[in-house]
Design a protein around this motif. Structure first.
Motif, short mmCIF file in Angstrom:
data_model
loop_
_atom_site.label_atom_id
_atom_site.label_comp_id
_atom_site.label_asym_id
_atom_site.label_seq_id
_atom_site.Cartn_x
_atom_site.Cartn_y
_atom_site.Cartn_z
N GLU A 13 21.98 -43.95 -47.35
CA GLU A 13 21.19 -44.68 -46.35
C GLU A 13 20.00 -45.39 -47.00
O GLU A 13 19.40 -46.27 -46.37
CB GLU A 13 20.72 -43.73 -45.25
CG GLU A 13 19.65 -42.73 -45.65
CD GLU A 13 20.22 -41.54 -46.41
OE1 GLU A 13 21.45 -41.44 -46.49
OE2 GLU A 13 19.42 -40.75 -46.94
N ALA A 14 19.69 -45.05 -48.26
CA ALA A 14 18.59 -45.75 -48.94
C ALA A 14 19.00 -47.16 -49.37
O ALA A 14 18.13 -47.98 -49.68
CB ALA A 14 18.13 -44.95 -50.15
N LEU A 15 20.30 -47.45 -49.42
CA LEU A 15 20.85 -48.79 -49.68
C LEU A 15 20.54 -49.32 -51.08
O LEU A 15 20.70 -50.50 -51.32
CB LEU A 15 20.30 -49.81 -48.66
CG LEU A 15 20.75 -49.66 -47.22
CD1 LEU A 15 20.04 -50.67 -46.35
CD2 LEU A 15 22.24 -49.86 -47.11
N THR A 16 20.13 -48.44 -52.00
CA THR A 16 19.73 -48.95 -53.32
C THR A 16 20.89 -49.63 -54.04
O THR A 16 20.77 -50.77 -54.49
CB THR A 16 19.21 -47.80 -54.18
OG1 THR A 16 18.41 -46.95 -53.36
CG2 THR A 16 18.39 -48.31 -55.32
N GLY A 17 22.03 -48.92 -54.14
CA GLY A 17 23.16 -49.49 -54.86
C GLY A 17 23.67 -50.76 -54.21
O GLY A 17 24.05 -51.72 -54.88
N MET A 18 23.67 -50.77 -52.88
CA MET A 18 24.17 -51.95 -52.16
C MET A 18 23.27 -53.16 -52.44
O MET A 18 23.77 -54.25 -52.71
CB MET A 18 24.21 -51.64 -50.68
CG MET A 18 24.99 -52.66 -49.89
SD MET A 18 24.90 -52.30 -48.16
CE MET A 18 26.58 -51.93 -47.83
N LEU B 111 14.22 -60.61 -53.28
CA LEU B 111 14.89 -61.65 -52.48
C LEU B 111 14.28 -63.02 -52.77
O LEU B 111 14.99 -64.01 -52.96
CB LEU B 111 14.77 -61.30 -51.00
CG LEU B 111 15.55 -62.22 -50.07
CD1 LEU B 111 17.03 -61.92 -50.14
CD2 LEU B 111 15.07 -62.09 -48.64
N GLU B 112 12.94 -63.07 -52.83
CA GLU B 112 12.28 -64.35 -53.12
C GLU B 112 12.62 -64.82 -54.53
O GLU B 112 12.84 -66.01 -54.76
CB GLU B 112 10.76 -64.21 -52.97
CG GLU B 112 10.30 -63.85 -51.55
CD GLU B 112 10.60 -64.94 -50.57
OE1 GLU B 112 10.62 -66.11 -50.97
OE2 GLU B 112 10.85 -64.62 -49.40
N VAL B 113 12.65 -63.87 -55.47
CA VAL B 113 12.98 -64.24 -56.85
C VAL B 113 14.39 -64.82 -56.92
O VAL B 113 14.64 -65.83 -57.59
CB VAL B 113 12.83 -63.01 -57.78
CG1 VAL B 113 13.36 -63.33 -59.16
CG2 VAL B 113 11.38 -62.60 -57.88
N VAL B 114 15.33 -64.20 -56.18
CA VAL B 114 16.70 -64.70 -56.17
C VAL B 114 16.75 -66.08 -55.54
O VAL B 114 17.50 -66.96 -55.99
CB VAL B 114 17.62 -63.70 -55.43
CG1 VAL B 114 18.92 -64.37 -55.01
CG2 VAL B 114 17.95 -62.54 -56.33
N ALA B 115 15.92 -66.30 -54.49
CA ALA B 115 15.90 -67.62 -53.87
C ALA B 115 15.45 -68.68 -54.87
O ALA B 115 16.06 -69.75 -55.00
CB ALA B 115 14.97 -67.60 -52.66
N VAL B 116 14.39 -68.36 -55.64
CA VAL B 116 13.90 -69.31 -56.67
C VAL B 116 14.98 -69.52 -57.72
O VAL B 116 15.25 -70.65 -58.16
CB VAL B 116 12.60 -68.78 -57.29
CG1 VAL B 116 12.18 -69.66 -58.46
CG2 VAL B 116 11.51 -68.74 -56.25
N ALA C 298 15.90 -53.83 -44.87
CA ALA C 298 15.67 -53.51 -46.28
C ALA C 298 15.37 -54.78 -47.06
O ALA C 298 14.49 -54.80 -47.93
CB ALA C 298 16.89 -52.79 -46.86
N LEU C 299 16.12 -55.87 -46.78
CA LEU C 299 15.91 -57.12 -47.52
C LEU C 299 14.54 -57.71 -47.21
O LEU C 299 13.90 -58.31 -48.07
CB LEU C 299 16.99 -58.13 -47.15
CG LEU C 299 18.31 -58.01 -47.90
CD1 LEU C 299 19.30 -59.01 -47.36
CD2 LEU C 299 18.12 -58.24 -49.38
N MET C 300 14.08 -57.55 -45.96
CA MET C 300 12.79 -58.12 -45.58
C MET C 300 11.65 -57.14 -45.85
O MET C 300 10.48 -57.53 -45.79
CB MET C 300 12.79 -58.49 -44.10
CG MET C 300 13.54 -59.75 -43.81
SD MET C 300 12.73 -61.15 -44.57
CE MET C 300 14.11 -61.97 -45.31
N GLY C 301 11.97 -55.87 -46.10
CA GLY C 301 10.92 -54.89 -46.34
C GLY C 301 10.72 -54.60 -47.81
O GLY C 301 10.10 -55.38 -48.53
N PRO C 302 11.31 -53.51 -48.30
CA PRO C 302 11.06 -53.12 -49.70
C PRO C 302 11.63 -54.09 -50.71
O PRO C 302 11.17 -54.13 -51.84
CB PRO C 302 11.73 -51.74 -49.80
CG PRO C 302 12.54 -51.57 -48.60
CD PRO C 302 12.11 -52.54 -47.57
#
Lengths: 166, 103
Positions: free
Chosen positions: B57-62, A140-145, A131-135
């Motif tokens: 399972e959509a992990l949005t809140g997490m 994630l990149e913004v948080v890194a900056v 999920a972090l690397m996909g949608p």
């Protein structure tokens, strides 16, 4: 009914109250650590293992240590004034109480509409990584900056003036 | 298992404690601690809603909570850096005595 939840909640709230009421600022920082650990355990109880351990790493490992460093560097633990409350402390307390009453009332008023317990979601590390690397790769990149900018900014702000002028 | 309402009440109480502390304490560090507590209460709400929501399972809140933790860490670093810089100028962290922004 689950007794661990109530124990952990009581510990968390006691830590939070202590962090906000104790006289010595260093004691406040240590009480904050208890409250943060309690919240991490609440996360674990909610089947959010990754967030729970991230909470322990980030808050107890980094933020609490930063706070202790700030307390020691500014010597605010020892040089305490006799009257430590702000002049408007009664108004502040009233605002906090009203906030809690409104939040608690809205929770209690909507209790019947809240979703019931579902089966524990099985979230693996791989799913979180995907999920972090996909949608979520752009956030994630913004948080890194943001973290880079915050680190550089904190160093520049806290730097000695003489060192900055060189 | 614990009902969702209990988690929300605990989070509301934590938020109120943090708010009360941030409004009544005079030390800048304690105000920052209060803000951290309020952020944590919001995170607890996010995770509780994620756990009890229809699509965990959509992990949005997490994901929201993870990014919120990262932003809070950045906030704490900059905030404490500012407090140390102000202390160097004024020799105090008492917010009532920090009344001017001129260096």
């Amino acid at each position: 009914m689950s007794i661990p939840f109530y124990l952990i909640s009581a510990l968390t709230i006691a830590g939070a109250v202590a962090a906000m009421t104790l006289k010595n600022t260093l004691h406040c920082a240590l009480a904050l650590t208890i409250a943060l650990a309690g919240i991490a355990f609440l996360f674990l109880g909610l089947d959010a293992q990754f967030v729970g351990f991230a909470q322990i790493l980030v808050y107890i490992g980094a933020v609490a240590i930063l706070v202790v460093f700030a307390v020691l560097l500014t010597r605010s633990g020892e040089s305490l004034l006799p009257a430590k409350r702000a002049r408007t402390w009664l108004a502040g307390l009233a605002i906090a109480a009203v906030t809690f009453l409104v939040l608690g009332w809205s929770v209690l008023a909507s209790l019947y509409g809240l979703p019931n317990e579902t089966a524990a979601p099985s979230v693996t590390m791989q799913q979180i990584g995907n999920a972090l690397m996909g949608p979520y790769v752009f956030p994630l990149e913004v948080v890194a900056v943001l973290l880079t900018a915050a680190t550089v900014g904190a160093v520049i702000v806290a730097m000695h003036e003489k060192a900055r002028n060189k | 298992m614990t009902p969702l309402g209990d988690y929300l009440l605990v989070a509301a109480l934590l938020f109120a404690i943090g708010l009360g502390g941030a409004l009544t304490r005079r030390s800048a560090i304690l105000v920052l601690i209060g803000i951290e507590l309020m952020l944590n209460a919001a995170n607890l709400n996010l995770i509780a809603f994620w756990r009890y929501g229809p699509h965990p399972e959509a992990l949005t809140g997490m994901m929201f909570a993870i990014f919120s933790i990262a932003v809070a860490a950045a906030e704490a670093a900059v905030g404490l850096g500012l407090i140390i810089a102000i202390y160097r100028h004024t020799q105090t962290t008492d917010l009532d005595r920090i009344s001017r922004m001129k260096g």
